[in-house]
Each structure stands twice: as C-alpha cells, then as structure tokens.
Design a protein around this motif. Structure first.
Motif, PDB file in Angstrom:
ATOM      1  N   ARG A   1      24.967  48.182  75.487  1.00 41.02           N
ATOM      2  CA  ARG A   1      25.921  48.276  76.582  1.00 41.02           C
ATOM      3  C   ARG A   1      26.159  46.926  77.253  1.00 41.02           C
ATOM      4  N   TYR A   2      27.302  46.807  77.869  1.00 39.38           N
ATOM      5  CA  TYR A   2      27.645  45.611  78.646  1.00 39.38           C
ATOM      6  C   TYR A   2      28.853  45.945  79.503  1.00 39.38           C
ATOM      7  N   ALA A   3      29.123  45.088  80.491  1.00 40.46           N
ATOM      8  CA  ALA A   3      30.264  45.279  81.388  1.00 40.46           C
ATOM      9  C   ALA A   3      31.352  44.266  81.036  1.00 40.46           C
ATOM     10  N   PRO A   4      32.452  44.692  80.442  1.00 41.07           N
ATOM     11  CA  PRO A   4      33.522  43.750  80.094  1.00 41.07           C
ATOM     12  C   PRO A   4      34.024  42.948  81.281  1.00 41.07           C
TER      13      PRO A   4
ATOM     14  N   VAL B   1      25.484  50.575  65.059  1.00 42.26           N
ATOM     15  CA  VAL B   1      25.555  50.226  66.480  1.00 42.26           C
ATOM     16  C   VAL B   1      26.733  50.932  67.120  1.00 42.26           C
ATOM     17  N   GLY B   2      26.491  51.538  68.267  1.00 41.00           N
ATOM     18  CA  GLY B   2      27.552  52.078  69.088  1.00 41.00           C
ATOM     19  C   GLY B   2      27.600  51.314  70.391  1.00 41.00           C
ATOM     20  N   THR B   3      28.766  51.191  70.975  1.00 47.90           N
ATOM     21  CA  THR B   3      28.943  50.416  72.200  1.00 47.90           C
ATOM     22  C   THR B   3      29.112  51.339  73.399  1.00 47.90           C
ATOM     23  N   LEU B   4      28.419  51.007  74.485  1.00 51.01           N
ATOM     24  CA  LEU B   4      28.636  51.653  75.767  1.00 51.01           C
ATOM     25  C   LEU B   4      29.271  50.628  76.705  1.00 51.01           C
ATOM     26  N   LEU B   5      30.430  50.937  77.242  1.00 52.09           N
ATOM     27  CA  LEU B   5      31.082  50.052  78.201  1.00 52.09           C
ATOM     28  C   LEU B   5      30.630  50.414  79.605  1.00 52.09           C
ATOM     29  N   CYS B   6      30.224  49.403  80.360  1.00 55.73           N
ATOM     30  CA  CYS B   6      29.727  49.619  81.716  1.00 55.73           C
ATOM     31  C   CYS B   6      30.763  49.202  82.754  1.00 55.73           C
ATOM     32  N   ALA B   7      30.720  49.872  83.886  1.00 56.11           N
ATOM     33  CA  ALA B   7      31.377  49.407  85.101  1.00 56.11           C
ATOM     34  C   ALA B   7      30.274  49.011  86.071  1.00 56.11           C
ATOM     35  N   MET B   8      30.511  47.975  86.851  1.00 52.08           N
ATOM     36  CA  MET B   8      29.531  47.556  87.846  1.00 52.08           C
ATOM     37  C   MET B   8      29.704  48.419  89.086  1.00 52.08           C
TER      38      MET B   8
ATOM     39  N   GLY C   1      34.507  52.115  67.771  1.00 57.00           N
ATOM     40  CA  GLY C   1      33.113  51.712  67.946  1.00 57.00           C
ATOM     41  C   GLY C   1      32.538  51.913  69.327  1.00 57.00           C
ATOM     42  N   VAL C   2      33.393  52.163  70.328  1.00 51.85           N
ATOM     43  CA  VAL C   2      32.890  52.437  71.673  1.00 51.85           C
ATOM     44  C   VAL C   2      32.545  53.924  71.741  1.00 51.85           C
ATOM     45  N   VAL C   3      31.269  54.231  71.973  1.00 53.09           N
ATOM     46  CA  VAL C   3      30.823  55.623  71.906  1.00 53.09           C
ATOM     47  C   VAL C   3      30.624  56.243  73.278  1.00 53.09           C
ATOM     48  N   GLY C   4      30.719  55.449  74.350  1.00 54.37           N
ATOM     49  CA  GLY C   4      30.499  56.029  75.660  1.00 54.37           C
ATOM     50  C   GLY C   4      30.622  55.026  76.778  1.00 54.37           C
ATOM     51  N   PHE C   5      30.208  55.452  77.964  1.00 51.72           N
ATOM     52  CA  PHE C   5      30.419  54.735  79.216  1.00 51.72           C
ATOM     53  C   PHE C   5      29.144  54.800  80.054  1.00 51.72           C
ATOM     54  N   ASP C   6      29.041  53.871  81.005  1.00 51.61           N
ATOM     55  CA  ASP C   6      27.880  53.812  81.891  1.00 51.61           C
ATOM     56  C   ASP C   6      28.296  53.077  83.159  1.00 51.61           C
ATOM     57  N   ILE C   7      27.543  53.259  84.228  1.00 53.27           N
ATOM     58  CA  ILE C   7      27.663  52.365  85.366  1.00 53.27           C
ATOM     59  C   ILE C   7      26.333  51.661  85.541  1.00 53.27           C
ATOM     60  N   ALA C   8      26.386  50.383  85.887  1.00 51.06           N
ATOM     61  CA  ALA C   8      25.184  49.563  85.989  1.00 51.06           C
ATOM     62  C   ALA C   8      25.248  48.751  87.274  1.00 51.06           C
ATOM     63  N   GLY C   9      24.180  48.027  87.555  1.00 51.77           N
ATOM     64  CA  GLY C   9      24.127  47.216  88.757  1.00 51.77           C
ATOM     65  C   GLY C   9      23.229  47.840  89.807  1.00 51.77           C
ATOM     66  N   PRO C  10      23.275  47.319  91.040  1.00 51.08           N
ATOM     67  CA  PRO C  10      22.394  47.817  92.102  1.00 51.08           C
ATOM     68  C   PRO C  10      22.561  49.315  92.317  1.00 51.08           C
ATOM     69  N   GLU C  11      21.462  50.033  92.255  1.00 45.31           N
ATOM     70  CA  GLU C  11      21.529  51.495  92.328  1.00 45.31           C
ATOM     71  C   GLU C  11      21.581  51.999  93.766  1.00 45.31           C
ATOM     72  N   ALA C  12      20.712  51.437  94.606  1.00 45.01           N
ATOM     73  CA  ALA C  12      20.632  51.902  95.987  1.00 45.01           C
ATOM     74  C   ALA C  12      21.928  51.585  96.732  1.00 45.01           C
ATOM     75  N   GLY C  13      22.499  52.592  97.354  1.00 45.02           N
ATOM     76  CA  GLY C  13      23.716  52.394  98.138  1.00 45.02           C
ATOM     77  C   GLY C  13      24.998  52.537  97.354  1.00 45.02           C
ATOM     78  N   PHE C  14      24.889  52.703  96.029  1.00 43.20           N
ATOM     79  CA  PHE C  14      26.088  52.823  95.190  1.00 43.20           C
ATOM     80  C   PHE C  14      25.943  54.037  94.267  1.00 43.20           C
ATOM     81  N   PRO C  15      26.033  55.237  94.818  1.00 44.19           N
ATOM     82  CA  PRO C  15      25.817  56.447  94.022  1.00 44.19           C
ATOM     83  C   PRO C  15      26.908  56.652  92.983  1.00 44.19           C
ATOM     84  N   PRO C  16      26.594  57.365  91.903  1.00 40.31           N
ATOM     85  CA  PRO C  16      27.600  57.631  90.873  1.00 40.31           C
ATOM     86  C   PRO C  16      28.857  58.311  91.405  1.00 40.31           C
ATOM     87  N   SER C  17      28.701  59.159  92.412  1.00 40.71           N
ATOM     88  CA  SER C  17      29.869  59.863  92.948  1.00 40.71           C
ATOM     89  C   SER C  17      30.896  58.913  93.536  1.00 40.71           C
TER      90      SER C  17
END
Length: 355
Positions: free
Chosen positions: A100-103, A140-147, A167-183
């Motif tokens: 995974r990585y954040a474009p 290899v499958g790619t996960l695209l991240c949003a910060m 080749g992109v198989v999914g998505f993720d969010i990454a970065g500081p977790e506290a204070g930035f909930p998935p919702s």
C-alpha cells in the motif's frame, strides 16, 4: 523439526511501499535530487530509521517518512522502488503481497495521481517478471491509501475504482489515527461499497476500541493492525479460567475480521509493550484471525521472516501457529475466489511440506 521460515510460503497483507525502500536506493535517489539524509552510508541510514522509529509514538514514527517520500516524486523512482520491493519480498519467501501507499504523497514534483499509480504498477509488474526469471513465483496487489488527516480521500477512492482491473485490489486510510476516525471519510467508503471495491482501515493501533468500532461501522473487511481489540478482552477471574470477550471483541472474532498485526512496528509505536507480550498472541489463542505483517520494512528494520522468527522465539508461537496465520492471510487477501483458493492451497501445502 523446526521450519525454515524463510523457505515457508508467506502472505503479506500490510506493507507500505514508502516504508520499505532499500537503504542504498534511498541514498542514491536522495543524492540525485539533492535531498539531505540523516546519514549517507546505507548501514548507518538503516540504523537511523530503526532508532528513530523506536519512540513509542505513532506520530514520531511517521516523521521518518519525510525522507522516503521526498525521493518518490518521479515515475522512474516509483517504478524502481516498486520493482525492488517485489524482488525483496520474493527473496523472503512471500508468495503474495498487498503493498500500500498514498498516491497523494507522490505529487510534489508535479506528477498527476494517475501517473503515480501507473508508474508503481509498472514497477510491480517488472518486479514480478524479474522474480520469476530468478525462479520465484509471487504476486502483488496494490492498496491505494488516503491520508486520514487530509481531505483527498475521494480522489484516492476514485483512483481505486478506476484502476481496480489494473492491479489495484483495494483501499485504505493511513496516517495519524487519533482524532481522525474512519467515519470522517465516510463518503469515500460509501463510494467504494457502491462500486464493490474492498477496503481495509488502519484502526486499533494508536487508538483503541472506539477506532475499531468506527472502522467496522464504515464496513471495513479487515483491520489494519487492530491489536487494540484486546482492550475488550477481560482476563479470567480464576486460575485456568477462560478470558471474557466484550461485544466488540466477540464481533471481530466471531466474524473472522482479519487483524493485520505487525509485531515490531506495534512495539515501536506503543500499540504493544513487547514482542513477548504482544496482544496478537492472546488474540490468536482466542481464535481471532490474526495475520503477521511487516508494516514498514525499512523503518522497522524487518521482514516477514523476521517477524515470524520474533514471535516464535519471544512469544512462544509454534510453527503450526505461524502456518495458521499464513493461511489466514491467504484467506483474507483481496483476490477473486479461485485465486484465493489456489493461494490458500499453495500456502497450506508449502508449510506442510516443511514440517
């Protein structure tokens, strides 16, 4: 007989491209653009990353990425790093990886988001070909991240939809977790569900049960790290008794929501106090779908083999435990069912042949 873990077929679900550069490559790329590194000898640089990451803080851990991201601003650099990542994983016995990585972090030099994705995909494809030429079959499958602290999540989600057949198989969010909930990125997750693109969410690492619950509320299929779900497990009140699971922990266990545990990284960021006391061991023993991952190979100075070795030597995991974790990772891969079933069979048979 003890299994040679490097030879065992492993599936890696949680590995960040920008956290796994070869030190020599980072030195060369930084020199090419005039970026100052804290050390210019590859060995010393690798040591600096690990020492900097061992702060016990996710925020300080993430600061190390200023150097890796700085060099990932051209198509040539992205393709090279992606290809080398595949080769390094294949050499470590990884037969399938989701990297995974954040474009959005790779556009500082003027690249369009699409150009970033296509360069990385070209690199992964080249790495797979070169690994095959060396006798290693891997995918290899790619996960695209949003910060999660930024506001580019819709653009990243749309990229995942656009390149899901490339080749992109999914998505993720990454970065500081506290204070930035998935919702906070609910609109992106709504889009992905509508378009039938799978996603995982970093949760239960720096933040606790609320983070896990929020990730589940947006429909995540896996939990990136997720080890803080152990906070909802109450120790037995009598010797020999069984621990009690709270409703959230029971939901995660009973529905086999995969946990993308990364032991060394979890210790570095404070999600676990040590490898010996890592929550993954308790969760594994309670029947959770625990998988073993690297998170960031350069930053943590690790590999999938190293993570499994540490669990075996310091946390008492058996080879059978590690084989089950490998099968769990294969079962959780964002692959079409026939490919996933073939991967599970390859992993299961490969471990059996080594025992």
């Amino acid at each position: 007989m003890t299994v040679d873990l490097r030879q065992a077929p492993k599936v890696l679900l949680h590995d960040h491209l920008d956290g796994g550069l070869r030190p020599q490559t980072l030195v060369e790329l930084a020199d090419g653009i005039g970026h100052a590194l804290p050390a210019t000898e590859p060995g010393a640089l690798a040591t600096w990353f690990v020492e900097s990451a061992e702060s016990g803080s996710l925020e300080r851990y993430l600061e190390t990425f200023a150097h890796t991201v700085a060099v990932l601003q051209t198509e040539e650099a992205l393709e090279r790093v992606a290809a080398e990542a595949v080769l390094d994983l294949a050499a470590d016995g990884v037969v399938h990886a989701e990297v995974r990585y954040a474009p959005e972090l790779c556009t500082g030099g003027g690249l369009a988001l699409e150009a970033v994705v296509e360069a990385v995909q070209a690199g992964f494809a080249r790495g797979v070909r070169e690994a095959a030429a060396q006798g290693a079959t891997t995918s290899v499958g790619t996960l695209l991240c949003a910060m999660r602290q930024a506001d580019n999540h819709m653009a990243a989600a749309r990229l995942a939809v656009r390149y899901r057949d490339a080749g992109v198989v999914g998505f993720d969010i990454a970065g500081p977790e506290a204070g930035f909930p998935p919702s906070r990125q609910k609109d992106a997750f709504d889009l992905l569900r509508a378009e039938l693109v799978p996603f995982t969410v970093h949760a239960g690492e720096a933040a606790g049960l609320d983070s896990v619950a929020d990730a589940l509320s947006v429909g995540t299929l896996r939990l990136g790290h997720g080890v803080r779900v152990a906070d909802d497990v109450v120790a037995a009140d009598a010797p020999g008794g069984a621990p009690t699971l709270g409703r959230l922990a029971a939901w995660v266990r009973d529905r086999r929501v995969p946990l993308e545990a990364s032991p060394t990284s979890n210790v570095q960021t404070g999600a676990a106090t040590s490898i010996a006391a890592h929550p993954a061991t308790l969760l594994k023993d309670l029947g959770f779908a625990v998988t073993v991952n690297t998170d960031n190979r350069l930053v943590s100075g690790t590999s999938t083999t190293q993570e499994m070795t540490l669990l075996r030597e310091q946390a008492g995991w058996s080879d059978a435990d590690l084989a089950l974790a490998s099968v769990a990772a294969a079962e959780a891969a964002f692959l079409p069912l026939p490919e996933r079933e073939a991967l599970v069979l390859r992993v299961r048979d490969g471990w059996a042949a080594l025992t």
